[in-house]
Design a protein around this motif. Structure first.
Motif, PDB file in Angstrom:
ATOM      1  N   ARG A  75       0.834  -1.207   0.000  1.00 50.13           N
ATOM      2  CA  ARG A  75       0.000   0.000   0.000  1.00 50.13           C
ATOM      3  C   ARG A  75       0.868   1.256   0.000  1.00 50.13           C
ATOM      4  N   ARG A  76       1.944   1.232   0.766  1.00 52.14           N
ATOM      5  CA  ARG A  76       2.796   2.432   0.868  1.00 52.14           C
ATOM      6  C   ARG A  76       3.478   2.813  -0.440  1.00 52.14           C
ATOM      7  N   THR A  89       0.763   5.431  -1.701  1.00 53.07           N
ATOM      8  CA  THR A  89       0.096   6.408  -0.832  1.00 53.07           C
ATOM      9  C   THR A  89       0.514   7.854  -1.132  1.00 53.07           C
ATOM     10  N   ALA A  90       1.750   8.072  -1.583  1.00 57.12           N
ATOM     11  CA  ALA A  90       2.241   9.453  -1.726  1.00 57.12           C
ATOM     12  C   ALA A  90       1.335  10.355  -2.570  1.00 57.12           C
ATOM     13  N   ALA A 117      -1.646  11.981  -0.680  1.00 58.09           N
ATOM     14  CA  ALA A 117      -1.456  12.834   0.494  1.00 58.09           C
ATOM     15  C   ALA A 117      -2.241  14.135   0.287  1.00 58.09           C
ATOM     16  N   ILE A 118      -2.680  14.723   1.391  1.00 58.52           N
ATOM     17  CA  ILE A 118      -3.569  15.891   1.320  1.00 58.52           C
ATOM     18  C   ILE A 118      -2.997  17.016   0.446  1.00 58.52           C
ATOM     19  N   LYS A 119      -1.721  17.349   0.649  1.00 60.89           N
ATOM     20  CA  LYS A 119      -1.151  18.472  -0.122  1.00 60.89           C
ATOM     21  C   LYS A 119      -1.077  18.170  -1.616  1.00 60.89           C
ATOM     22  N   ARG A 138     -18.292  13.487  10.254  1.00 63.45           N
ATOM     23  CA  ARG A 138     -16.946  13.008   9.934  1.00 63.45           C
ATOM     24  C   ARG A 138     -16.622  11.593  10.422  1.00 63.45           C
ATOM     25  N   ARG A 139     -17.338  11.124  11.436  1.00 57.67           N
ATOM     26  CA  ARG A 139     -16.998   9.789  11.949  1.00 57.67           C
ATOM     27  C   ARG A 139     -17.649   8.646  11.158  1.00 57.67           C
ATOM     28  N   VAL A 154      -6.905  -0.519   8.746  1.00 52.84           N
ATOM     29  CA  VAL A 154      -5.762  -0.279   7.848  1.00 52.84           C
ATOM     30  C   VAL A 154      -6.145  -0.307   6.375  1.00 52.84           C
ATOM     31  N   GLN A 210      -8.777   1.224   5.169  1.00 47.29           N
ATOM     32  CA  GLN A 210      -9.644   2.348   4.821  1.00 47.29           C
ATOM     33  C   GLN A 210      -9.189   2.968   3.493  1.00 47.29           C
ATOM     34  N   GLN A 258      -9.370   8.339  -0.530  1.00 51.41           N
ATOM     35  CA  GLN A 258     -10.392   9.219   0.057  1.00 51.41           C
ATOM     36  C   GLN A 258     -10.070  10.710  -0.054  1.00 51.41           C
ATOM     37  N   ARG A 268     -12.745  13.170  -1.846  1.00 56.57           N
ATOM     38  CA  ARG A 268     -13.295  14.339  -1.145  1.00 56.57           C
ATOM     39  C   ARG A 268     -13.157  15.602  -1.989  1.00 56.57           C
ATOM     40  N   VAL A 291      -1.732   4.786   7.917  1.00 56.48           N
ATOM     41  CA  VAL A 291      -2.138   4.325   6.590  1.00 56.48           C
ATOM     42  C   VAL A 291      -2.394   5.490   5.626  1.00 56.48           C
ATOM     43  N   GLN A 301       2.145  15.284   6.521  1.00 54.26           N
ATOM     44  CA  GLN A 301       2.477  13.991   5.939  1.00 54.26           C
ATOM     45  C   GLN A 301       3.837  14.061   5.265  1.00 54.26           C
TER      46      GLN A 301
END
Lengths: 414, 66
Positions: free
Chosen positions: A111-112, A115-116, A119-121, A349-350, A358, A360, A364, A368, B11, B26
């Motif tokens: 997965r990693r 993932t980059a 990332a949000i940014k 949000r929950r 792990v 999830q 996302q 969003r 994660v 991050q």
């Protein structure tokens, strides 16, 4: 005699309900009544699958959240007892393994690798181009007659264009990959169709990775190709990851855009809030609430117990299949007062619309931003947008592993 | 309040960065959590608690200090 009967487990005199369960006609946004009844009365219950197997259905928020985060619960779809949605998935489990069907540490390692870019940014940096694509697609709608199928005009092309750019998949192949994707995520696809579609998509991604190996570009497939070159992944594993990212990257968001629009059009007071705001925080909150309210991954999340696990009054035995059904969990009145009401002002949000634990949803942050852009733009630019047919007549994806509508005829004032 | 993060558990769901961007970030290379402020001010405490609650991987620990 009665002594023996008394030893039977509670409710064992009742037949085991079939799964998946149908939604009530006229309530296209609500979880199936049978699932809701289990949530209220028997929150950890056996259900009967297409193949006769009887996994546990877990319908409450707290139980679902705990199990999804429990290392004694496995995602390995090759284990006996794993609840497969159909024969194609069962056969494909051995053929095409991706990290969603692995446990840590193997899952985390793979997965990693991807993932980059989520990332949000990194995703925020895509917002202007997502806005531009959205504006252009809406321009296209407004340039034609004052009616359209919102699925083919906006809901599907937007996330498809975005994921194609991110991965490095040519968008002109969209008819091919969209058709194969829909076969792969249909509950009732035959094993032959499902595996045929899976192989065709894997071969297609395999070929693209070959191209990226020869001519790397600035995209995710090139990144995966580099890892093939360094021996971290086999080419088939990389192709398989590409298939997963491509399908997950367009189908889910497309369904949220279209079904979310239906839900908003059916709740005009809520739609009015979005139409009249330019506050990104209001829009972001609305996205979370629509994710909660619709919980489009409506087939539940399959797992298998590695050890005996007590959940409430039930004991899930090692080897038992488990389906965590987040559709009812996301309607838990303790977390979300008046849960059956769409209320875009609430703090949702929950919710577990992206799952929990792990596994999830990896994409996302991208989902969003895409939803924030569409919900924040479409109803402002076309304020008279309305359904061209009754909400009851829409072709809902009852047969999909992901819920939505196949078509969404809309119209507006010219 | 003291905040701890368990990077190997992360994660990269990114929700802590959305909720409390002054406390969490991050890593560029893989999106794993970076703790920016292990003793955030009182005005951030609710956001930090919410981040810990929402983290799908239980990678954020909040130690409430007197």
């Amino acid at each position: 005699m009665t002594e023996t009967l008394a030893e039977t487990t509670p409710h064992s005199d009742e037949p085991i309900p079939a799964y998946p369960m149908p939604r009530a006609s006229g309530c296209p946004f609500d979880p199936p009544p049978a699932a809701q009844a289990l949530h209220d009365e028997l929150p950890v219950a056996k259900v009967r699958m297409w193949d006769g197997s009887t996994p546990w259905l877990v319908t409450r928020y707290g139980d679902g959240r705990a199990l999804l985060a429990d290392p004694r619960v496995s995602s390995q779809s090759t284990l006996p007892g794993f609840p497969h949605p159909n024969a194609g998935f069962r056969e494909n489990a051995e053929r095409r393994r991706s990290f969603i069907a692995m446990d840590d540490p193997e899952h985390a390692r793979i997965r990693r690798m991807v993932t980059a870019p989520f990332a949000i940014k990194r995703v925020e940096a895509l917002r202007p181009s997502i806005q531009k694509i959205t504006d252009e697609l809406i321009d296209g709608m407004l340039a034609g007659p004052n009616s359209a199928d919102l699925v083919s005009a906006l809901a599907l092309p937007l996330p498809s264009l975005v994921i194609c750019t991110l991965l490095g998949v040519p968008y002109e192949d969209h008819e091919f990959f969209q058709e194969k994707s829909s076969l792969m995520i249909n509950r009732y696809s035959s094993a032959e169709d499902m595996i045929g579609a899976s192989d065709a998509l894997t071969d297609y991604l395999d070929e693209l990775i070959g191209v990226k190996l020869a001519e790397p570009a600035d995209d995710m497939l090139s990144e995966l190709a580099t890892r093939v070159g360094s021996g971290e992944l086999t080419r088939r594993e990389a192709a398989s990851m590409g298939v997963l990212l491509l399908i997950a990257g367009h189908e889910t968001t497309a369904n949220m855009i279209a079904l979310g629009t239906v839900a908003l059009l059916e709740n005009p007071d809520q739609l009015a809030v979005l139409r009249e705001t330019d506050d990104p925080k209001v829009v972001a909150k609305a996205v979370e609430e629509l994710l909660r309210y619709l919980t489009i991954v409506h087939n539940g999340r399959g797992r298998v117990a590695l050890e005996d696990i007590e959940v409430g009054d039930a004991t899930i035995r090692a080897g038992d299949g488990i389906i965590i059904y987040t559709g009812t969990g996301n309607r838990d009145p303790e977390l979300f007062p008046e849960p059956d009401r769409l209320d875009i002002g609430r703090d949702a949000r929950r919710h577990m619309a992206f799952g929990f634990g792990v596994h999830q949803c990896l994409g996302q942050p991208l989902a969003r931003v895409e939803l924030q852009v569409v919900y924040g733009t479409l109803y402002r630019r076309i304020p008279t947008l309305r359904l061209a047919t009754g909400a009851g007549q829409l072709p809902y994806k009852h047969d999909g592993l992901v819920y939505g509508v196949y078509e969404l005829p809309v119209t507006w004032d010219a | 309040m003291r905040v701890e993060v368990d990077v190997p558990k992360c994660v990269a769901s990114g929700q802590c960065v959305m909720i409390a961007p002054d406390v969490f970030d991050q890593r560029d290379e893989d999106g794993m959590v970076v703790l920016l402020d292990e003793k955030p001010g009182a005005e951030l405490h609710d956001d930090v608690r919410e981040s810990a609650m929402i983290c799908p991987a239980a990678a954020i620990r909040v130690v409430e200090e007197a």
